[in-house]
Design a protein around this motif. Sequence first.
Motif, short mmCIF file in Angstrom:
data_model
loop_
_atom_site.label_atom_id
_atom_site.label_comp_id
_atom_site.label_asym_id
_atom_site.label_seq_id
_atom_site.Cartn_x
_atom_site.Cartn_y
_atom_site.Cartn_z
N ASP A 125 -8.64 -31.45 -27.85
CA ASP A 125 -8.65 -31.11 -26.57
C ASP A 125 -9.50 -32.62 -25.68
O ASP A 125 -10.71 -32.83 -26.15
N LYS B 152 -11.54 -33.61 -22.15
CA LYS B 152 -12.01 -33.60 -21.09
C LYS B 152 -13.00 -34.51 -20.97
O LYS B 152 -13.98 -35.16 -21.29
N ILE C 60 -8.32 -32.72 -20.24
CA ILE C 60 -8.52 -31.71 -18.87
C ILE C 60 -9.30 -33.76 -17.66
O ILE C 60 -10.23 -34.31 -18.33
N SER D 38 -5.33 -30.71 -15.17
CA SER D 38 -4.80 -31.20 -16.35
C SER D 38 -3.78 -31.32 -16.94
O SER D 38 -2.57 -31.33 -16.00
#
Length: 416
Positions: free
Chosen positions: A292, A294, A323, A350
């Motif tokens: 993931d 960001k 994100i 997202s």
Amino acid sequence: MGKYLITGEKALKGEVKVGGAKNAALPIIASALLADSPGVLEDIPRLRDVTNLCRIIEDMGAKVERNEHQIKIDPTTVYKSEADHELARTLRASYYILGVMLAKEGHARTTLPGGCNIGNRPIDLHLKGFRALGADVRLDHGVVEVKADHLTGADIYLDYPSVGATINIMIAASRADGKTIIENAAREPEIVDLANFLTVMGANIKGVGTDVIKIEGVDKMHGVEHRIIPDRIEAGTYMIASAITRGDIFVRNVLTEHVKPVIAKMYEMGITVEEDIAGVRVKADGNLKSVDVKTLPYPGFPTDMQSQMMALLTQADETSMIIETVWENRFMHVDELKRMGARIKIDGHSAIIKPGRLTGAEVKATDLRAGAALILAGLAAEGKTKVSNIYHVERGYENIEKKLSSVGAEIKKISE
């Protein structure tokens, strides 16, 4: 108009060298006008944005001599404080003329700048800073004009750590009377490079690289020789080119500290990354683990690497998420990646990326970094990919097709 034609599924191996940073070169080229004598800049990338900014300052009267990756700038012949409006619309960095000429002549005028359409990019924080320094700011029908009999140092708090606003305020404050303090300032390496350049020219700047920058204004600045830092986004792009093709590339001329967020995510994905004083070696020969991501202001994961990372994550073994917190319109490349078979779902800020096989298709670059992502996807895809609107890519990557070809990619620029 040209296109890139790519035949994918070839593991890239060898060495590629990164050029000077576009986002450092542009404000430094503009700031060279602050000097009262000529200067020389080295490692300037040969890019559309650089060419257009040089044309802007030439139109203002500066003498510019280019030789490969060197630029000599004589600011002593500058006779006007207004940037050509048509040229200013071609690149975001044209707004640095405002800070430079406000500091130098007490007056500057230009149209609202152009660049990639990746979201709402107002210059409110720039203008807030100019007003705090004592300038009168007028915005009329897309034209910005700033005037001041003299600039006075001030305490300025930025609502967001904007790179452009931090740079523009720092430039203007370098010639203001007294001390300026910029709080919640951006910390990007390109800002540090500019501050180093201004300091050698005679400016008095402290705290750059932290979120509080202190500037004591000076009366005079002189021309100097300066070498631009390596481009961390170009470096990250070639690092991903190695990983996405299961290749083995040594990316030369990289300050590894500047690409730590990318390196960290590559470690998480199971990619081998070897850091060296001369650069970084990236090798991938197995499954890629999902992660993931960001995006955040520096030292977080750079928004300018988001689309390239998304291309890589289409090849991960499980579902990943990105994100985007910096630009609200930076998922325009998703529809183009979907044309190639990518399984991506957007939910607000997202993106959910599921693993899947990419196949060649005709796609178009919607912005600079989106174009890089599509090239990377084409390198991994089965069959042939055509990427159009490549003028976006040429704004930020010098000879990307030649550099990729040198490490085994089958990519060429074609005319259609």
